[in-house]
Design a protein around this motif. Structure first.
Motif, short mmCIF file in Angstrom:
data_model
loop_
_atom_site.label_atom_id
_atom_site.label_comp_id
_atom_site.label_asym_id
_atom_site.label_seq_id
_atom_site.Cartn_x
_atom_site.Cartn_y
_atom_site.Cartn_z
N ALA A 146 -11.12 17.75 29.65
CA ALA A 146 -10.74 18.49 28.45
C ALA A 146 -11.33 19.90 28.54
O ALA A 146 -12.46 20.09 28.98
N HIS A 147 -10.51 20.87 28.13
CA HIS A 147 -10.95 22.26 28.16
C HIS A 147 -10.14 23.06 27.15
O HIS A 147 -9.18 22.56 26.56
N VAL A 148 -10.53 24.32 26.95
CA VAL A 148 -9.86 25.17 25.97
C VAL A 148 -9.85 26.60 26.50
O VAL A 148 -10.78 27.00 27.21
N HIS A 149 -8.77 27.34 26.17
CA HIS A 149 -8.64 28.76 26.52
C HIS A 149 -8.60 29.57 25.23
O HIS A 149 -7.98 29.14 24.26
N THR A 150 -9.20 30.74 25.23
CA THR A 150 -9.12 31.59 24.04
C THR A 150 -7.90 32.49 24.06
O THR A 150 -7.43 32.91 23.01
#
Length: 172
Positions: A50-54
């Motif tokens: 799981a990861h996130v980009h701004t």
């Protein structure tokens, strides 16, 4: 930028491959101001974490096989096992079959994994280009060294490319 269109026949495109993943670059920043496009083969046991980009927006389209997919903010971001996460509205991880489309806006935690014994294939688009092109090249260099993933090297790479890692990347 060129003023001519681009046609990429089946089986064509620059391929970057390791035991963990095979990525075929179909459209790069040299041909599009909007998005980079890839065909990604996801082997059994691969988990991107799981990861996130701004800043980045992503689109996934499952072509073959099945993938577990996350695309929501969980009630609690636990440091492991994103497959058990649930959103405050009741969303849970889904098993995506061929024809499934997943759109991930900036700021949305997301992940995919192949929990089956069969390879999966997906169409993947990342906007804006060319960050994901460079990221894939460097990530596949790290994963191509053999042995378990170097989590420190992957974390440093992801920070350079607007990726906040929430759970570990894994592969068999």
């Amino acid at each position: 930028m060129t003023t001519e269109g681009l046609l990429v026949p089946p089986g064509h495109g620059r391929i970057v491959e390791t035991p963990a993943q095979r990525v075929t670059f179909k459209v790069t920043g040299s041909h599009s101001r909007v998005a980079s496009t890839f065909e990604v083969e996801v082997p059994p046991g691969f988990d991107v974490g799981a990861h996130v980009h701004t800043r980045s927006e992503e689109l996934f389209y499952v072509l073959e096989g099945e993938l577990d997919v996350l695309a929501f903010e969980p009630r609690v971001r636990t440091p492991d096992h994103w497959q058990k996460w649930e959103s405050s509205s009741g969303n849970r991880v889904v098993r995506a079959a061929p024809g499934t489309v997943i759109v991930v806006p900036p700021g949305c935690p997301h992940a995919f994994a192949n929990p089956t014994d069969t390879p999966a294939k997906m169409f993947f688009q990342a906007s804006p280009p060319p960050d994901h092109e460079r990221y894939f090249e460097e990530l596949l260099d790290i994963l191509g060294n053999g042995g378990p993933p170097d989590h420190e090297a992957i974390e440093a790479l992801r920070k350079r490319y607007d990726i906040e890692q929430l759970t570990p990347l894994r592969h068999r």
